[in-house]
Design a protein around this motif. Structure first.
Motif, PDB file in Angstrom:
ATOM      1  N   LEU A 175       0.826  -1.204   0.000  1.00 47.59           N
ATOM      2  CA  LEU A 175       0.000   0.000   0.000  1.00 47.59           C
ATOM      3  C   LEU A 175       0.863   1.257   0.000  1.00 47.59           C
ATOM      4  O   LEU A 175       0.593   2.213  -0.726  1.00 47.59           O
ATOM      5  CB  LEU A 175      -0.922  -0.007   1.224  1.00 47.59           C
ATOM      6  CG  LEU A 175      -1.817   1.215   1.423  1.00 47.59           C
ATOM      7  CD1 LEU A 175      -2.872   1.298   0.328  1.00 47.59           C
ATOM      8  CD2 LEU A 175      -2.486   1.154   2.794  1.00 47.59           C
ATOM      9  N   TYR A 176       1.913   1.254   0.795  1.00 48.38           N
ATOM     10  CA  TYR A 176       2.750   2.437   0.940  1.00 48.38           C
ATOM     11  C   TYR A 176       3.911   2.493  -0.049  1.00 48.38           C
ATOM     12  O   TYR A 176       4.604   3.504  -0.115  1.00 48.38           O
ATOM     13  CB  TYR A 176       3.260   2.555   2.380  1.00 48.38           C
ATOM     14  CG  TYR A 176       2.172   2.986   3.320  1.00 48.38           C
ATOM     15  CD1 TYR A 176       1.868   4.333   3.473  1.00 48.38           C
ATOM     16  CD2 TYR A 176       1.416   2.061   4.026  1.00 48.38           C
ATOM     17  CE1 TYR A 176       0.846   4.746   4.322  1.00 48.38           C
ATOM     18  CE2 TYR A 176       0.394   2.458   4.869  1.00 48.38           C
ATOM     19  CZ  TYR A 176       0.117   3.794   5.011  1.00 48.38           C
ATOM     20  OH  TYR A 176      -0.904   4.196   5.841  1.00 48.38           O
ATOM     21  N   SER A 177       4.124   1.451  -0.828  1.00 49.25           N
ATOM     22  CA  SER A 177       5.215   1.480  -1.800  1.00 49.25           C
ATOM     23  C   SER A 177       4.971   2.549  -2.859  1.00 49.25           C
ATOM     24  O   SER A 177       5.915   3.100  -3.419  1.00 49.25           O
ATOM     25  CB  SER A 177       5.408   0.108  -2.449  1.00 49.25           C
ATOM     26  OG  SER A 177       4.292  -0.208  -3.256  1.00 49.25           O
ATOM     27  N   ASP A 178       3.711   2.861  -3.146  1.00 43.42           N
ATOM     28  CA  ASP A 178       3.345   3.997  -3.992  1.00 43.42           C
ATOM     29  C   ASP A 178       2.078   4.596  -3.402  1.00 43.42           C
ATOM     30  O   ASP A 178       0.967   4.236  -3.779  1.00 43.42           O
ATOM     31  CB  ASP A 178       3.129   3.572  -5.445  1.00 43.42           C
ATOM     32  CG  ASP A 178       2.865   4.765  -6.360  1.00 43.42           C
ATOM     33  OD1 ASP A 178       2.731   5.914  -5.856  1.00 43.42           O
ATOM     34  OD2 ASP A 178       2.784   4.568  -7.588  1.00 43.42           O
ATOM     35  N   GLY A 217     -10.302   0.802  -2.021  1.00 43.59           N
ATOM     36  CA  GLY A 217     -10.354  -0.646  -1.815  1.00 43.59           C
ATOM     37  C   GLY A 217      -9.094  -1.186  -1.183  1.00 43.59           C
ATOM     38  O   GLY A 217      -9.147  -2.023  -0.273  1.00 43.59           O
ATOM     39  N   SER A 218      -7.934  -0.700  -1.628  1.00 41.57           N
ATOM     40  CA  SER A 218      -6.679  -1.198  -1.063  1.00 41.57           C
ATOM     41  C   SER A 218      -6.499  -0.735   0.379  1.00 41.57           C
ATOM     42  O   SER A 218      -5.902  -1.431   1.191  1.00 41.57           O
ATOM     43  CB  SER A 218      -5.482  -0.784  -1.930  1.00 41.57           C
ATOM     44  OG  SER A 218      -5.370   0.618  -2.006  1.00 41.57           O
ATOM     45  N   ILE A 219      -7.038   0.419   0.707  1.00 43.89           N
ATOM     46  CA  ILE A 219      -6.980   0.910   2.084  1.00 43.89           C
ATOM     47  C   ILE A 219      -7.850   0.031   2.982  1.00 43.89           C
ATOM     48  O   ILE A 219      -7.458  -0.350   4.079  1.00 43.89           O
ATOM     49  CB  ILE A 219      -7.419   2.389   2.150  1.00 43.89           C
ATOM     50  CG1 ILE A 219      -6.439   3.246   1.337  1.00 43.89           C
ATOM     51  CG2 ILE A 219      -7.507   2.875   3.593  1.00 43.89           C
ATOM     52  CD1 ILE A 219      -6.942   4.628   1.023  1.00 43.89           C
ATOM     53  N   ALA A 220      -9.023  -0.349   2.474  1.00 43.07           N
ATOM     54  CA  ALA A 220      -9.945  -1.202   3.232  1.00 43.07           C
ATOM     55  C   ALA A 220      -9.397  -2.616   3.407  1.00 43.07           C
ATOM     56  O   ALA A 220      -9.799  -3.318   4.334  1.00 43.07           O
ATOM     57  CB  ALA A 220     -11.309  -1.244   2.545  1.00 43.07           C
ATOM     58  N   GLU A 221      -8.465  -3.033   2.560  1.00 43.61           N
ATOM     59  CA  GLU A 221      -7.847  -4.350   2.700  1.00 43.61           C
ATOM     60  C   GLU A 221      -6.824  -4.376   3.824  1.00 43.61           C
ATOM     61  O   GLU A 221      -6.391  -5.438   4.251  1.00 43.61           O
ATOM     62  CB  GLU A 221      -7.155  -4.758   1.395  1.00 43.61           C
ATOM     63  CG  GLU A 221      -8.113  -5.059   0.264  1.00 43.61           C
ATOM     64  CD  GLU A 221      -7.382  -5.320  -1.038  1.00 43.61           C
ATOM     65  OE1 GLU A 221      -6.133  -5.390  -1.038  1.00 43.61           O
ATOM     66  OE2 GLU A 221      -8.066  -5.442  -2.059  1.00 43.61           O
ATOM     67  N   VAL A 222      -6.427  -3.205   4.298  1.00 41.32           N
ATOM     68  CA  VAL A 222      -5.385  -3.098   5.321  1.00 41.32           C
ATOM     69  C   VAL A 222      -5.949  -2.637   6.665  1.00 41.32           C
ATOM     70  O   VAL A 222      -5.582  -3.174   7.705  1.00 41.32           O
ATOM     71  CB  VAL A 222      -4.277  -2.125   4.845  1.00 41.32           C
ATOM     72  CG1 VAL A 222      -3.322  -1.780   5.974  1.00 41.32           C
ATOM     73  CG2 VAL A 222      -3.530  -2.706   3.655  1.00 41.32           C
ATOM     74  N   TYR A 223      -6.856  -1.664   6.647  1.00 38.70           N
ATOM     75  CA  TYR A 223      -7.310  -1.025   7.880  1.00 38.70           C
ATOM     76  C   TYR A 223      -8.699  -1.499   8.298  1.00 38.70           C
ATOM     77  O   TYR A 223      -9.577  -1.699   7.465  1.00 38.70           O
ATOM     78  CB  TYR A 223      -7.303   0.505   7.716  1.00 38.70           C
ATOM     79  CG  TYR A 223      -5.908   1.051   7.610  1.00 38.70           C
ATOM     80  CD1 TYR A 223      -5.139   1.250   8.749  1.00 38.70           C
ATOM     81  CD2 TYR A 223      -5.336   1.330   6.377  1.00 38.70           C
ATOM     82  CE1 TYR A 223      -3.844   1.732   8.665  1.00 38.70           C
ATOM     83  CE2 TYR A 223      -4.038   1.819   6.271  1.00 38.70           C
ATOM     84  CZ  TYR A 223      -3.294   2.010   7.424  1.00 38.70           C
ATOM     85  OH  TYR A 223      -2.014   2.476   7.341  1.00 38.70           O
TER      86      TYR A 223
END
Length: 150
Positions: A11-14, A21-27
């Protein structure tokens, strides 16, 4: 947990490419986020924060160099590389920092995220006149005790 750590790093690599959606996969839905500037509660506000930060930056990516895991606690040491049109003439800058995360191991999500970094080095020292004054003050403090300023 390895899967969650990899999703966080991806997520933070770029940072600018992160989508809701990618934020919801982490938090987690009830995530709590803090850094020297913000305090955010909830996934929706976290997604809004990402969108707001992304629109002001031209580039933002993180390189992770140390990962410490103990129980449901994850500590990530990183260097952020970022470019903002109003800081240091828009040149690429780097900042050292760390993220302290508390995880929900059952949901495989981040419950709490605290970023620790030097806000002065990130922003204030990159503003031409203000940066010169701050660097002068740092040199004076470092000269008084034998330490070198960065």
């Amino acid at each position: 947990m390895a899967s969650l750590v990899n999703r966080i790093k991806r997520l933070y690599s770029d940072f600018l490419a992160a989508d809701p959606g990618s934020i919801a996969e982490v938090y987690a839905e009830n995530v709590e986020f803090s850094d020297p500037v913000h305090r955010i509660h909830g996934l929706g506000d976290m997604q809004g924060y990402f969108a707001g930060v992304a629109k002001n930056l031209q580039e933002c990516r993180f390189e992770f160099d140390q990962t410490l895991i103990e129980g449901n606690t994850l500590n990530l040491w990183w260097t952020m590389h970022y470019r903002h049109p109003r800081l240091s003439g828009g040149k690429l800058l780097s900042l050292r920092g760390a993220s302290l995360l508390r995880l929900d191991l059952e949901q495989d999500r981040v419950l709490a995220h605290e970023d620790i970094y030097d806000l002065g080095a990130m922003v204030y020292e990159q503003v031409p006149l203000l940066g010169s004054v701050l660097r002068y003050v740092k040199r004076g403090i470092a000269g008084g005790n034998g330490a070198q300023s960065q």
